[in-house]
Design an enzyme around this catalytic site. Structure first.
Site, PDB file in Angstrom:
ATOM      1  N   HIS B 152      -4.474  -2.134 -10.376  1.00  0.00           N
ATOM      2  CA  HIS B 152      -4.991  -0.987  -9.666  1.00  0.00           C
ATOM      3  C   HIS B 152      -4.084   0.213  -9.548  1.00  0.00           C
ATOM      4  O   HIS B 152      -2.524   0.643 -10.403  1.00  0.00           O
ATOM      5  CB  HIS B 152      -5.065  -1.078  -7.683  1.00  0.00           C
ATOM      6  CG  HIS B 152      -5.610   0.145  -6.876  1.00  0.00           C
ATOM      7  ND1 HIS B 152      -5.715   2.004  -7.015  1.00  0.00           N
ATOM      8  CD2 HIS B 152      -6.818   0.055  -7.219  1.00  0.00           C
ATOM      9  CE1 HIS B 152      -6.137   1.685  -5.743  1.00  0.00           C
ATOM     10  NE2 HIS B 152      -6.669   1.235  -5.675  1.00  0.00           N
ATOM     11  N   ASP B 229       1.756  -6.214  -5.341  1.00  0.00           N
ATOM     12  CA  ASP B 229       0.575  -5.910  -4.689  1.00  0.00           C
ATOM     13  C   ASP B 229      -0.425  -6.429  -4.090  1.00  0.00           C
ATOM     14  O   ASP B 229      -1.369  -7.292  -4.561  1.00  0.00           O
ATOM     15  CB  ASP B 229      -0.585  -4.432  -6.072  1.00  0.00           C
ATOM     16  CG  ASP B 229      -1.593  -4.095  -5.541  1.00  0.00           C
ATOM     17  OD1 ASP B 229      -1.593  -4.653  -4.066  1.00  0.00           O
ATOM     18  OD2 ASP B 229      -2.301  -3.236  -5.792  1.00  0.00           O
ATOM     19  N   GLN B 232      -4.761  -6.625  -1.309  1.00  0.00           N
ATOM     20  CA  GLN B 232      -5.849  -7.453  -1.575  1.00  0.00           C
ATOM     21  C   GLN B 232      -5.769  -8.747  -0.600  1.00  0.00           C
ATOM     22  O   GLN B 232      -6.840  -9.337  -0.796  1.00  0.00           O
ATOM     23  CB  GLN B 232      -7.050  -7.541  -2.899  1.00  0.00           C
ATOM     24  CG  GLN B 232      -7.649  -6.380  -3.374  1.00  0.00           C
ATOM     25  CD  GLN B 232      -8.819  -5.589  -2.574  1.00  0.00           C
ATOM     26  OE1 GLN B 232      -9.424  -6.793  -1.687  1.00  0.00           O
ATOM     27  NE2 GLN B 232      -9.125  -4.132  -2.945  1.00  0.00           N
ATOM     28  N   LYS B 255      -7.022  -1.994   4.930  1.00  0.00           N
ATOM     29  CA  LYS B 255      -7.862  -3.009   4.529  1.00  0.00           C
ATOM     30  C   LYS B 255      -8.590  -4.389   5.260  1.00  0.00           C
ATOM     31  O   LYS B 255      -8.416  -5.079   4.577  1.00  0.00           O
ATOM     32  CB  LYS B 255      -7.571  -3.022   2.857  1.00  0.00           C
ATOM     33  CG  LYS B 255      -7.890  -2.036   1.700  1.00  0.00           C
ATOM     34  CD  LYS B 255      -7.796  -2.552   0.252  1.00  0.00           C
ATOM     35  CE  LYS B 255      -7.082  -1.101  -0.575  1.00  0.00           C
ATOM     36  NZ  LYS B 255      -8.582  -0.357  -0.849  1.00  0.00           N
ATOM     37  N   CYS B 395     -10.141   1.942  -9.515  1.00  0.00           N
ATOM     38  CA  CYS B 395      -8.592   2.431  -9.381  1.00  0.00           C
ATOM     39  C   CYS B 395      -8.799   1.681 -10.188  1.00  0.00           C
ATOM     40  O   CYS B 395      -7.463   1.451 -10.780  1.00  0.00           O
ATOM     41  CB  CYS B 395      -8.641   3.185  -8.402  1.00  0.00           C
ATOM     42  SG  CYS B 395      -8.746   4.125  -7.447  1.00  0.00           S
TER      43      CYS B 395
END
Lengths: 153, 442
Positions: B152, B229, B232, B255, B395
């Site tokens: 991302h 990251d 998700q 999220k 993104c």
């Protein structure tokens, strides 16, 4: 399909998207602009030639949704052969149409001037798509500024 | 720890959400009840962009303002104490949810801010800030920052900028045709000059889940920092950051069923303790004179100014909500949905998945292109059926470029997504090409 979808994707738009007019860049141009729609990655490179205050030719290359591609194709048909003052007037009228939230301009003279571009009336209902329809017009304005033709006029 | 969720466990099939449990979950989300234009029911398949919020999260935020609102970590009155307790209790809930200590969890405004915090701390250390302890973070020209082609923009652009500021070189490993990271490139890409290895735990585009182990092993071999990251992964999988062994990890509240405006940065304790501050001002200091300042220990050192207290409280409530459902059950339910989404997309002619087409190590996040129809137009036709998907580059422009496309449409599920919703999605998707006068259909 709902009526707002049919209003959005009028046959005129689908036809222009499938067989766009004015596609293909030249080696040089009086003015050129590259514009992107950062939300979806749509892109256009648009070239304009101006002679004696009249838009002589518009050529473009781009990728994007049917609304953006069709809008550039219609733009090509509307502005080639027109003087700069009228081109600016058309751009302003088209922007006003996009801001009408799908209601249209209720102005017969404006409708006559816009021709095929009236098919985009329904786009105004979908605020996320207005940018798609304006991408080419933004590029044209920028290309005209870069051509210096407005200062000569 | 590997993140394989497909392998049968020794304890049998992992627990999933039963029909009654799923119905109860859906009843917790008021927004899922609403209808769209022309009275159509909402089919929300855009949870990868932002999730909907359960009532307990909304209530927690409201309760904070109705009952406990006061400045935290200052003031000696009862209200200030209660507000501070709520704020720190939320930190403990979120920390425990990802398997770390509360002192290792820094509140940030979102995950992007968390990754930037690490990048700017390295920058400040490079400028000599943070003294002897921070020297380990200083970069020199020729040092290398390693990322992946799958990132991302939030885990790519901050490293590009850090490279420009410090003279370090940005390198990356690629993605294979299935959207999986090229682990075979890892050993060659990690060198003695590698100082940071920043990578996604799960791609927001392809849905591919990263096997973290080889990244951590390669980074440790050369003493590089790992930055994960986890945006998700945390909402959809059981995540234990200590077990994964990463040095830093960032994720967002919105999220994972929490509010916007809040995220968290995990940093291994000894690293946070040695790191210079980034944003400076009130609340993050010890002693301030007119010429210099000493800084508070972490996590407060990295939390300058008034914090997003109600949102943090909401994020804490979201972590508890998910923990009570059980992340094994959440992951099993979404694993099932991933299969349904892939089947749905595969059943429609002229539709191609960008990412793995099997459910192994994969989220219920499926990006696809429809031949002859731009993603924006795909999204519009789906929207007309009440189906909300994301369209665009999500993104992740370099990843889209890798697959030769400017944009995709992306359907992403969450804990509250049902089989029936995916059936509605399938039917709407089957109508896309016919709507534009192309062949195909159901």
């Amino acid at each position: 399909m709902t009526s707002s979808m049919e209003q959005l994707y009028q046959q005129v738009i689908l036809d222009h998207a499938k067989f766009p007019h004015g596609r293909g860049l030249g080696a040089r141009a009086d003015g050129q602009s590259h514009q992107v729609n950062p939300t979806c990655g749509d892109e256009v490179t648009l070239q304009v030639d101006v002679a004696s205050g009249v838009v002589d030719d518009v050529r473009w290359e781009g990728q994007g949704c049917s609304i953006s591609q069709a809008s550039i194709s219609v733009l090509h048909d509307l502005v080639v052969g027109q003087d700069l003052a009228h081109v600016d007037h058309l751009a302003e009228t088209f922007r006003a149409l996009m801001q009408s939230r799908g209601a249209g301009l209720d102005d017969e003279a404006a409708e006559d001037e816009l021709g095929d571009a009236n098919a985009f009336t329904g786009v105004g209902k979908f605020s996320a798509r207005v940018k798609c329809a304006l991408l080419g017009w933004t590029a044209l304005n920028d290309a005209l500024i870069k051509s210096g033709a407005r200062e000569d006029a | 720890m590997t993140s394989t969720i497909d392998a049968p466990s020794d304890l049998g099939t992992p627990r999933t959400l039963g029909a009654a449990e799923l119905a109860a979950v859906r009843a917790d989300f008021p927004l899922l009840e609403r209808t769209l234009r022309d009275g159509r029911p909402l089919v929300y398949l855009d949870s990868g962009a932002t999730s909907q919020k359960p009532e307990v999260v909304l209530d927690a935020e409201q309760d904070f303002y109705v009952q406990r609102n006061a400045a935290v970590h200052r003031g000696a009155h009862q209200l200030a104490e209660e507000a501070t307790e709520a704020f720190e209790d939320a930190r403990a809930r979120v920390a425990s949810f990802v398997g770390v200590s509360p002192g290792e969890l820094v509140w940030t405004s979102n995950a992007t801010a968390g990754i930037n915090l690490v990048a700017y701390a390295l920058s400040n250390a490079t400028l000599g800030r943070g003294g002897e302890a921070a020297r380990r973070f200083a970069l020199a020209p020729g040092d290398e920052l390693l990322v992946t082609e799958s990132e991302h923009h939030a885990n790519l652009v901050p490293w590009q900028e850090l490279a420009f500021r410090t003279g370090a070189t940005l390198r990356w490993i690629g993605v294979d045709d299935d959207g999986r990271l090229r682990l075979d490139e890892l050993d060659g890409a990690v060198t003695d000059r590698t100082r940071v290895v920043a990578f996604t735990h799960a791609s927001n585009v392809t849905g591919a889940i990263t096997d973290v182990t080889p990244f951590v092993a390669a980074a440790r071999r050369v003493g590089a920092l790992t930055v994960l990251d986890a945006c998700q992964s945390v909402p959809h999988l059981p995540v234990d950051l200590h077990a994964l062994g990463v040095d830093f990890a960032a994720f967002s509240g919105h999220k994972m069923l929490g509010p916007t405006g809040v995220g968290a940065l995990y940093g291994r304790r000894e690293l946070l303790e040695a790191m210079p501050p980034v944003t400076t001002g009130g609340s993050m200091v010890e002693v301030v004179t007119m010429t210099e300042t000493t800084y508070a220990p972490p996590p407060q050192r990295f939390e300058a100014g008034t914090q997003m207290v109600s949102q943090a409280v909401g994020m804490g409530a979201a972590a508890t909500y998910l923990a009570e459902l059980g992340m094994d059950a959440v992951a099993a339910h979404e694993h099932h949905l991933a299969g349904l989404l892939l089947d749905a997309v595969a059943s429609v002619p002229g539709v191609r998945v960008i990412g793995p087409t099997d459910t192994r190590d994969r989220l219920a996040a499926v990006s696809f292109v429809v031949d002859g129809v731009h993603a924006h137009d795909v999204g519009q036709v789906l929207d007309d059926a009440g189906v909300a998907v994301r369209v665009g580059h999500h993104c992740a422009q370099p990843l889209h470029r890798r697959f030769g496309v400017a944009a995709t449409a992306r359907a992403t599920a969450a804990v509250y997504t049902t089989d029936e919703e995916i059936a509605v999605f399938r039917e709407a998707l089957a109508g896309v090409r016919p709507f534009f006068g192309l062949g195909g259909g159901a």
